[in-house]
Scaffold this motif. Structure first.
Motif, short mmCIF file in Angstrom:
data_model
loop_
_atom_site.label_atom_id
_atom_site.label_comp_id
_atom_site.label_asym_id
_atom_site.label_seq_id
_atom_site.Cartn_x
_atom_site.Cartn_y
_atom_site.Cartn_z
N ALA A 44 18.38 0.45 -57.17
CA ALA A 44 18.61 0.68 -55.75
C ALA A 44 17.24 0.95 -55.12
CB ALA A 44 19.54 1.86 -55.52
N GLY A 64 20.93 -4.92 -45.63
CA GLY A 64 21.08 -4.70 -47.07
C GLY A 64 21.30 -6.03 -47.76
N THR A 66 21.65 -7.97 -52.05
CA THR A 66 21.60 -7.88 -53.50
C THR A 66 20.96 -9.15 -54.04
OG1 THR A 66 23.57 -6.47 -53.63
CG2 THR A 66 22.96 -7.67 -55.63
N HIS A 75 19.81 -3.84 -55.62
CA HIS A 75 20.49 -3.57 -54.35
C HIS A 75 19.45 -2.99 -53.39
CE1 HIS A 75 24.25 -4.34 -56.34
NE2 HIS A 75 24.15 -3.28 -57.13
N GLN A 104 23.94 1.80 -51.58
CA GLN A 104 23.25 1.07 -52.65
C GLN A 104 23.02 1.97 -53.87
OE1 GLN A 104 23.89 -1.59 -51.60
NE2 GLN A 104 22.31 -2.67 -50.46
N ARG A 107 26.28 2.28 -55.65
CA ARG A 107 26.57 1.06 -56.42
C ARG A 107 25.78 1.04 -57.71
NH1 ARG A 107 25.82 -4.07 -52.64
NH2 ARG A 107 26.81 -5.13 -54.41
#
Length: 222
Positions: A44, A64, A66, A75, A104, A107
């Motif tokens: 992240a 944002g 990925t 991320h 993020q 995640r």
């Protein structure tokens, strides 16, 4: 070993590939080493901006995203950034990154067996530490610069209330960490002043590849 059986590690840092200098190089090489050892790595981080203090052109306009670097999942979160890294601009950068990075970070930590949180970005490291503790993930701090001590010594942080708040954040972060790694004895002594558990602090120096010191055009982004 299947992907589901591989150990899972999260890295939380404000700097990562494709940044080629500073902490971004350290975190990238660390992530690649872990991935090469068969560990499932998720990062992240911010949209890349260093050392120019500008978000790289191909990442602009995103809140944002990925992406992948080999087997590493990254991320990224938007943040405010200005070319002149004065104190006000740094604070705006840190606070905006913390706000947009929370999903993020969550995640990256989901299903992780361990997390490594890199600082000197105190606000991001503190936020990641709180989330890691809330979801009960073992986490280590990797302190590349001791904040807020460095900012106070350089005269960048002078407001008494801001200093008090920053010191409280550092103490809470240090006390919550399962392990703390830093670069040298001087930095360890500074951290020891702000935590009750000195035994969990270890020195882990960044390595140097002499070939990278040769002059060349590969540093930074054009």
């Amino acid at each position: 070993m299947t992907k589901e059986d591989r150990p899972k590690v999260a890295l939380i840092t404000s700097n990562f590939w494709p940044e080629r200098t500073g902490i971004g190089q350290v975190t990238t090489e660390f992530a690649q080493y872990l991935s090469g050892e068969g560990i499932d790595v998720t990062v992240a981080t911010a949209l890349p901006y260093y050392p120019e203090w500008k978000i790289y052109p191909e990442y602009r306009g995103m809140l944002g995203m990925t992406e992948k670097l080999g087997d590493i999942t990254i991320h990224r979160a938007w943040h405010l950034i200005r070319p002149a890294p004065r104190l006000a601009n740094r604070l705006a950068h840190e606070l905006s990154l913390c706000s947009f990075a929370v999903p993020q970070i969550a995640r990256a930590l989901r299903g992780a067996d361990a997390a490594y949180i890199f600082s000197p970005d105190l606000s991001l490291a503190f936020t990641a530490s709180v989330i890691a503790r809330a979801v009960n993930v073992w986490h280590a701090l990797v302190i590349q610069d001791v904040m807020p001590a460095a900012a106070i010594e350089l005269g960048m942080l002078t407001n008494p209330r801001a200093i008090q708040l920053s010191k409280w954040m550092a103490r809470e972060m240090y006390d919550a960490a399962d392990e703390i790694f830093t670069l040298g004895e001087g930095m360890r002594k500074k951290i020891e002043r702000d935590t009750r558990r000195h035994e969990k602090i270890s020195i882990l120096r960044n390595t140097v590849n002499a070939a990278e010191l040769a002059p060349g055009n590969g540093q930074g982004k054009p």
